[in-house]
Design an enzyme around this catalytic site. Structure first.
Site, mmCIF file in Angstrom:
data_model
loop_
_atom_site.group_PDB
_atom_site.id
_atom_site.type_symbol
_atom_site.label_atom_id
_atom_site.label_comp_id
_atom_site.label_asym_id
_atom_site.label_seq_id
_atom_site.Cartn_x
_atom_site.Cartn_y
_atom_site.Cartn_z
ATOM 1 N N CYS A 144 0.611 12.178 14.321
ATOM 2 C CA CYS A 144 0.216 10.943 13.766
ATOM 3 C C CYS A 144 -0.088 11.289 12.369
ATOM 4 O O CYS A 144 -1.655 11.319 12.038
ATOM 5 C CB CYS A 144 -0.825 10.250 14.518
ATOM 6 S SG CYS A 144 -1.355 8.567 13.724
ATOM 7 N N CYS A 147 -2.997 8.965 11.072
ATOM 8 C CA CYS A 147 -4.434 9.248 11.426
ATOM 9 C C CYS A 147 -5.000 10.380 10.925
ATOM 10 O O CYS A 147 -5.950 10.510 10.569
ATOM 11 C CB CYS A 147 -4.266 9.857 13.104
ATOM 12 S SG CYS A 147 -3.293 8.397 13.993
ATOM 13 N N ASP A 148 -4.156 11.612 10.662
ATOM 14 C CA ASP A 148 -4.602 12.753 10.062
ATOM 15 C C ASP A 148 -4.033 12.987 8.850
ATOM 16 O O ASP A 148 -4.819 14.217 8.309
ATOM 17 C CB ASP A 148 -4.050 13.785 11.079
ATOM 18 C CG ASP A 148 -4.613 13.764 12.555
ATOM 19 O OD1 ASP A 148 -5.778 13.261 12.716
ATOM 20 O OD2 ASP A 148 -3.999 14.107 13.505
#
Ligand code: NAP
Length: 336
Positions: A144, A147-148
Site C-alpha cells: 500500500c 499507507c507507507d
C-alpha cells in the site's frame, strides 16, 4: 451436545470496520459479540493494519501511530463498552434461516438476530523469498503506497512497483512524490490498466517500465538488528535472463482478494468476491438484518478511515433495524 449461543448482534472481523461497529453497537446496548479471527500467516486479528508500520493518515494522530497500536486501541475501546470477543474464525454461515446461524472454527454455533460482516480483504502477494519477512517487519516491502509511501524510509530512493493494473499505475504515480526513481515491473508487455492511467505512468519522467519481468526474490541486509531491502532478483520472461535491480523499497500492487469465501451461495457477491450492497449508500446486504462494512465491500477506497466510517454506518443500521421490529417488521411489510 454443543451449546448454541443466542446473540442480538455478531460482528465478524476485527479491523477498523469491525471494531468501530462494535464500539457503536456496544454503546447502543446491543451487547455485540465479535469473532476477531483465529490468525494465520497472512491474516491476523486486527486485519491488514497489523502488517503496516506507521499510520500517518488517520486523523487524530499528528505524530502517527503504528498499525498494531492503533488496532489494540480500537479493540480496547470496544471492550470498554462491554463487547465480548472470541478469537476464532466464522467458517460457515446459514443466512437462509432466522435467526442467522454461524459456525466458528472452534466448533461454536451462534444464532444471531443481526450480523455485521467486516472480514476485510487481503492484498495479494508475490510469494517469493524475502517478501513476507520484510513486509511484516517494516523492512521496505509494502502492499500500500498510500499507507507507507510517504514514510522517511522510502524518501529519495529508487523504488519498485510490481503490477500492470490501475493500482500499480496509481501506486507508481503516487510514489513519484517521494522517490528518486520508480521502476514499474510488469510480467507482460502490455498493461491491463485503463488507458489514461497507463499513459500517465508511461509519460512520467520518474517512472521507468521494466516489461516482461517477474520478481524471483527480495534481497536485504541487516541494519541494527533489522533487515532492510536492498534489491530484487528478477527474470525476463522472454529471454530468461536474470539480473539484480537495486531498490530501496518494493510495493506489490497485483490486486486484492476480499475474505468472503465462507459467504459463497449465502449472500450476493460480485464476480470479484466483494459483497454487493443493493443500495450503494447503505451498508445493508441483500439478506435482511445482515450488514457489511470495510474492505470486504470496498474495492475502491480501501483506507482505515473509510473502513471505520462504514463500520459505524453498519452498526447504526443494525440498531435501527432491530428498533423498527427486525425480521417481524420486514415480514409484515412483505405481507402488507
Ligand atoms: P488488477 O486490475 O487485477 O491488476 C492486477 C495486475 O497485477 C495485473 O496487471 C496482473 O498481471 C498483475 N499480477 C497479478 N498477479 C501477479 C503475479 N503473481 N505476479 C506479477 N504480476 C501479477 O488489480 P488492480 O490493479 O488492483 O485493480 C483492481 C480493480 O480496481 C480494477 O477494476 C481497477 O480498474 C480498479 N482500480 C481503479 C483505480 C482508479 O480508477 N483510480 C485505481 C485502482 C484500482 P496481468 O495483467 O498479466 O494479469
Amino acid at each position: 451436545m454443543t451449546e448454541v449461543m443466542r446473540e442480538k448482534l455478531v460482528i465478524i472481523g476485527s479491523g477498523p470496520a469491525g471494531w468501530t461497529a462494535a464500539i457503536y453497537a456496544a454503546r447502543a446496548n446491543l451487547e455485540p459479540l465479535v469473532f476477531e479471527g483465529a490468525g494465520s500467516r497472512t491474516m491476523i486479528p486486527g486485519g491488514q493494519l497489523m502488517f503496516t508500520t506507521d499510520v500517518e493518515n488517520y486523523p487524530g494522530f499528528p505524530e502517527g501511530i503504528t498499525g498494531q497500536e492503533m488496532m489494540m486501541a480500537f479493540r480496547k475501546q470496544a471492550e470498554r463498552f462491554g463487547t465480548r470477543i472470541i478469537t476464532e474464525d466464522i467458517v460457515k454461515v446459514d443466512l437462509s434461516s432466522y435467526p442467522r446461524v454461524l459456525t466458528s472454527s472452534g466448533g461454536k454455533t451462534v444464532e444471531a438476530d443481526t450480523v455485521i460482516i467486516a472480514t476485510g480483504a487481503n492484498a495479494k502477494w508475490l510469494d517469493v523469498p524475502g517478501e513476507e519477512e520484510l513486509a511484516r517487519t517494516g523492512g521496505g516491502v509494502s502492499a500500500c503506497a498510500v499507507c507507507d509511501g510517504a514514510l522517511p524510509f522510502f524518501r529519495e530512493k529508487r523504488l519498485a512497483v510490481v503490477g500492470g493494473g490501475d493500482s500499480a499505475m496509481e501506486e507508481a504515480l503516487y510514489l513519484t512524490n517521494f522517490a528518486s526513481e520508480v521502476l514499474l515491473i510488469h510480467r507482460r508487455d502490455a498493461f491491463r490498466a485503463s488507458q489514461i492511467m497507463a499513459e500517465r505512468a508511461l509519460e512520467h519522467p520518474k517512472i521507468t517500465v521494466v516489461w516482461n519481468t517477474v520478481v524471483e526474490s527480495v534481497s536485504s541486509r541487516e541494519q541494527d538488528g533489522l533487515k532492510e531491502i536492498t534489491g530484487l532478483r528478477v527474470k525476463n520472461t522472454v529471454t530468461g535472463e536474470e539480473e539484480t535491480l537495486e531498490v530501496g523499497g518494493l510495493f506489490v500492487a497485483i490486486g486484492h482478494k476480499p475474505n468472503t469465501d465462507f459467504l459463497e451461495g449465502q449472500i450476493d457477491l460480485k464476480d470479484t468476491g466483494y459483497i454487493r450492497l443493493p443500495d450503494g449508500g447503505r451498508m445493508a446486504t441483500n439478506v435482511q438484518g445482515v450488514f457489511a462494512a470495510g474492505d470486504c465491500v470496498d474495492d475502491y477506497y480501501r483506507q482505515a478511515v473509510t473502513a471505520a466510517g462504514t463500520g459505524c454506518m453498519a452498526a447504526l443500521e443494525a440498531e435501527r433495524w432491530l428498533a423498527h421490529g427486525g425480521i417481524e417488521a420486514e415480514a409484515g411489510a412483505a405481507v402488507s
